[in-house]
Design a protein around this motif. Structure first.
Motif, mmCIF file in Angstrom:
data_model
loop_
_atom_site.group_PDB
_atom_site.id
_atom_site.type_symbol
_atom_site.label_atom_id
_atom_site.label_comp_id
_atom_site.label_asym_id
_atom_site.label_seq_id
_atom_site.Cartn_x
_atom_site.Cartn_y
_atom_site.Cartn_z
ATOM 1 N N GLU A 7 125.280 -6.384 0.633
ATOM 2 C CA GLU A 7 125.065 -5.393 1.710
ATOM 3 C C GLU A 7 125.086 -3.978 1.160
ATOM 4 O O GLU A 7 124.304 -3.114 1.605
ATOM 5 C CB GLU A 7 126.138 -5.549 2.790
ATOM 6 C CG GLU A 7 126.051 -6.843 3.578
ATOM 7 C CD GLU A 7 126.612 -8.018 2.808
ATOM 8 O OE1 GLU A 7 127.189 -7.776 1.711
ATOM 9 O OE2 GLU A 7 126.496 -9.169 3.284
ATOM 10 N N GLN A 10 121.786 -3.382 -0.708
ATOM 11 C CA GLN A 10 120.683 -3.189 0.233
ATOM 12 C C GLN A 10 120.717 -1.797 0.854
ATOM 13 O O GLN A 10 119.665 -1.178 1.067
ATOM 14 C CB GLN A 10 120.741 -4.260 1.318
ATOM 15 C CG GLN A 10 120.412 -5.662 0.817
ATOM 16 C CD GLN A 10 120.525 -6.707 1.903
ATOM 17 O OE1 GLN A 10 121.063 -6.450 2.989
ATOM 18 N NE2 GLN A 10 120.039 -7.905 1.633
ATOM 19 N N THR A 40 114.667 -6.703 1.511
ATOM 20 C CA THR A 40 114.636 -6.146 2.862
ATOM 21 C C THR A 40 114.442 -4.634 2.890
ATOM 22 O O THR A 40 114.130 -4.077 3.944
ATOM 23 C CB THR A 40 115.948 -6.480 3.597
ATOM 24 O OG1 THR A 40 117.047 -5.933 2.857
ATOM 25 C CG2 THR A 40 116.128 -7.982 3.716
ATOM 26 N N CYS A 66 107.819 -12.210 5.729
ATOM 27 C CA CYS A 66 108.371 -12.525 7.046
ATOM 28 C C CYS A 66 108.498 -14.034 7.251
ATOM 29 O O CYS A 66 109.388 -14.500 7.981
ATOM 30 C CB CYS A 66 107.494 -11.929 8.145
ATOM 31 S SG CYS A 66 107.490 -10.122 8.199
ATOM 32 N N GLU A 69 111.752 -15.608 6.223
ATOM 33 C CA GLU A 69 112.872 -15.467 7.155
ATOM 34 C C GLU A 69 113.053 -16.722 7.992
ATOM 35 O O GLU A 69 114.171 -17.202 8.198
ATOM 36 C CB GLU A 69 112.639 -14.269 8.075
ATOM 37 C CG GLU A 69 113.687 -14.108 9.152
ATOM 38 C CD GLU A 69 113.213 -13.215 10.278
ATOM 39 O OE1 GLU A 69 114.052 -12.833 11.110
ATOM 40 O OE2 GLU A 69 112.010 -12.910 10.339
ATOM 41 N N ARG A 74 116.348 -16.165 5.368
ATOM 42 C CA ARG A 74 116.596 -14.853 4.792
ATOM 43 C C ARG A 74 116.375 -13.767 5.843
ATOM 44 O O ARG A 74 115.745 -13.992 6.880
ATOM 45 C CB ARG A 74 115.681 -14.609 3.588
ATOM 46 C CG ARG A 74 115.827 -15.639 2.477
ATOM 47 C CD ARG A 74 114.924 -15.278 1.313
ATOM 48 N NE ARG A 74 114.996 -16.280 0.251
ATOM 49 C CZ ARG A 74 114.297 -16.189 -0.889
ATOM 50 N NH1 ARG A 74 113.512 -15.162 -1.107
ATOM 51 N NH2 ARG A 74 114.410 -17.141 -1.793
ATOM 52 N N ASP A 75 116.888 -12.580 5.530
ATOM 53 C CA ASP A 75 116.708 -11.450 6.438
ATOM 54 C C ASP A 75 115.260 -10.988 6.410
ATOM 55 O O ASP A 75 114.591 -10.997 5.369
ATOM 56 C CB ASP A 75 117.632 -10.303 6.040
ATOM 57 C CG ASP A 75 119.096 -10.667 6.203
ATOM 58 O OD1 ASP A 75 119.376 -11.542 7.045
ATOM 59 O OD2 ASP A 75 119.934 -10.084 5.491
ATOM 60 N N LYS A 76 114.795 -10.537 7.552
ATOM 61 C CA LYS A 76 113.418 -10.059 7.651
ATOM 62 C C LYS A 76 113.309 -8.648 7.092
ATOM 63 O O LYS A 76 114.139 -7.784 7.403
ATOM 64 C CB LYS A 76 112.977 -10.063 9.117
ATOM 65 C CG LYS A 76 111.590 -9.491 9.336
ATOM 66 C CD LYS A 76 111.254 -9.392 10.802
ATOM 67 C CE LYS A 76 109.899 -8.713 11.005
ATOM 68 N NZ LYS A 76 109.567 -8.565 12.446
ATOM 69 N N HIS A 78 112.154 -5.015 7.235
ATOM 70 C CA HIS A 78 111.760 -4.166 8.355
ATOM 71 C C HIS A 78 110.968 -2.965 7.852
ATOM 72 O O HIS A 78 111.401 -2.269 6.940
ATOM 73 C CB HIS A 78 112.995 -3.678 9.118
ATOM 74 C CG HIS A 78 113.847 -4.783 9.655
ATOM 75 N ND1 HIS A 78 113.474 -5.566 10.713
ATOM 76 C CD2 HIS A 78 115.066 -5.251 9.252
ATOM 77 C CE1 HIS A 78 114.425 -6.458 10.965
ATOM 78 N NE2 HIS A 78 115.395 -6.286 10.086
ATOM 79 N N ASP A 190 110.127 -3.010 14.954
ATOM 80 C CA ASP A 190 111.094 -2.352 14.073
ATOM 81 C C ASP A 190 110.733 -0.912 13.734
ATOM 82 O O ASP A 190 111.525 -0.232 13.083
ATOM 83 C CB ASP A 190 111.229 -3.135 12.759
ATOM 84 C CG ASP A 190 111.513 -4.603 12.996
ATOM 85 O OD1 ASP A 190 112.341 -4.896 13.878
ATOM 86 O OD2 ASP A 190 110.907 -5.448 12.315
#
Length: 424
Positions: A7, A10, A40, A66, A69, A74-76, A78, A190
């Motif tokens: 985190e 990122q 991301t 995308c 995800e 996984r996280d998208k 944005h 987003d």
């Protein structure tokens, strides 16, 4: 890097990716671990030249990311900030010449600057200067020039049997329009800031309905040199109420910047339906036609006493016109199109060139500036912050569009207010 939480990495990558995509691209080429950690954040800011090839390549890449995800949990990624430059689509494009790019993309030496400028002027008279972009960074322009030269070499080698389609045919292809709409549908939920530009040097018709679904998080929108902004929205049945289907397109939009193409004022009443919560409005390159601005603020334009014209014929005509048509009594102010409007910025267009009948163009321009000054005083009396910016300089469109991009990058990187620096 191995000891920091994902985190935190990122967040660091997100703060670094504020230059339109160059840093994100560099991170993806660093290593597999950095590419995975910055996945991301690489799309945080995107500056896209939406010609057919680049649009399809970016769309395929973003759809693939995308898709991970949903399949891999996984996280998208944005896209928060987007600067999209579309070629103008008006059916009058011409194939550019290679000599134009080899002589204008890289800055010439000082001792040859004047010769190069004269040569570029002669070439640009017969070449559509809006064919390709030249207002981005030197690295992107070098790549674009190399791509163009390779394409020209391959086309010349193929001769008359070349299978490469003309670009104007590709731009009018429905698949290209569908790809553009698909991209905006993916980024709509987003997106925070959006700059939409038509043409790489001069504005024109875009003709693609990009705003087909709501943009719930969009806070800032800049429309640059689009001759018919209504083409950005889907057709609405004239018998139905247009506000019923378009009032929620931009529910969070607070900053609206319009750079008209050829003094087209972009119909503020329709923008008010699509973005009813605008608090900051800026119109650049506009000198006259203040009626819609008065409706946007909710004030009545004050009458402006006209000065004496240098031409006696014009003075006689004005006197007769005032006698035959006396001014009507002032009307009550109309309801404001933007009830929450707090700041209004108006940048007049550039002054006309010298010449004309008895200096009439410059006299009319000076009169329009006086009317604008009195109108802004009326807005300030109504409790609005109204500022008249310095008139637009008589510069080429490349430099002007570079200023728009610079303002966007200031807002994205949070280093300045960009185009809204004059709003307190």
């Amino acid at each position: 890097m191995d000891t920091l939480p994902l985190e935190t990495l990122q967040r660091i990558f997100t703060l670094a990716c504020t230059d339109g995509g160059l840093t994100g691209n560099a991170l993806s080429l660093t290593s597999k671990s950095v590419r995975a950690a910055s996945r991301t954040a690489r799309f945080h800011t995107v500056s896209l030249i939406a010609n057919p090839r680049r649009l399809s390549s970016f769309l395929a890449l973003y759809e693939r990311e995308c898709k991970l995800e949903t399949e891999g949990g996984r996280d998208k990624p944005h896209v928060r900030h987007l600067y999209a430059t579309f070629p103008r689509i008006d059916g009058s494009r011409q194939r550019p010449r290679l000599a134009y790019y080899t002589s204008s993309l890289s800055p010439p030496p000082r001792r040859r600057r004047k010769d190069r400028q004269r040569r570029n002027y002669r070439v640009s008279e017969s070449v559509d200067s809006d064919s390709e972009p030249d207002s981005l960074s030197d690295e992107q322009l070098d790549l674009y020039q190399l791509e163009y030269e390779v394409g020209m070499i391959l086309e010349e080698a193929a001769g008359s049997r070349g299978r490469r389609p003309r670009e104007d045919t590709v731009l009018s292809d429905p698949s290209y329009h569908d790809a553009a709409r698909r991209l905006f549908q993916l980024v709509a939920p987003d997106l925070w800031t959006l700059v939409l530009q038509s043409g790489f040097r001069y504005g024109g018709t875009l003709g693609i309905s990009l705003f087909t679904i709501p943009f719930p998080a969009l806070r800032s929108l800049t429309v640059v040199e689009i001759s018919n902004p209504n083409s950005l929205f889907p057709d609405v049945d004239s018998s139905a109420d247009p506000s019923a289907s378009q009032e929620s397109l931009f529910p969070a939009l607070t900053h609206l910047h319009l750079l008209p193409y050829d003094h087209d004022f972009q119909l503020l009443d329709k923008w008010a339906i699509r973005a009813p919560h605008v608090t900051h409005l800026r119109v650049s390159g506009q000198t006259g036609d203040l009626d819609q601005l008065a409706r946007a603020v909710g004030v009545t334009r004050p009458p402006v006493p006209r000065g004496r014209h240098p031409s006696p014929i014009v003075n006689v005509w004005r006197t007769l016109s005032e006698q035959l048509h006396p001014p009507a009594p002032p009307r009550p102010p109309p309801p404001a199109l933007f009830p929450q409007l707090q700041c209004l910025l108006v940048q007049p267009g550039s002054p006309p060139p010298p010449g004309g009948f008895c200096g009439t163009p410059f006299v009319e321009y000076d009169q329009a500036l006086r009317e604008l000054s009195r109108f802004l005083e009326t807005c300030r009396a109504a409790g609005k912050q109204a500022v008249a910016l310095s008139p637009r300089k008589r510069m080429n469109s490349r430099k002007y569009l570079e200023e728009v991009r610079k303002d966007w990058l200031e807002v994205v990187s949070e280093t300045g207010a960009g185009a809204w620096a004059h709003c307190v």
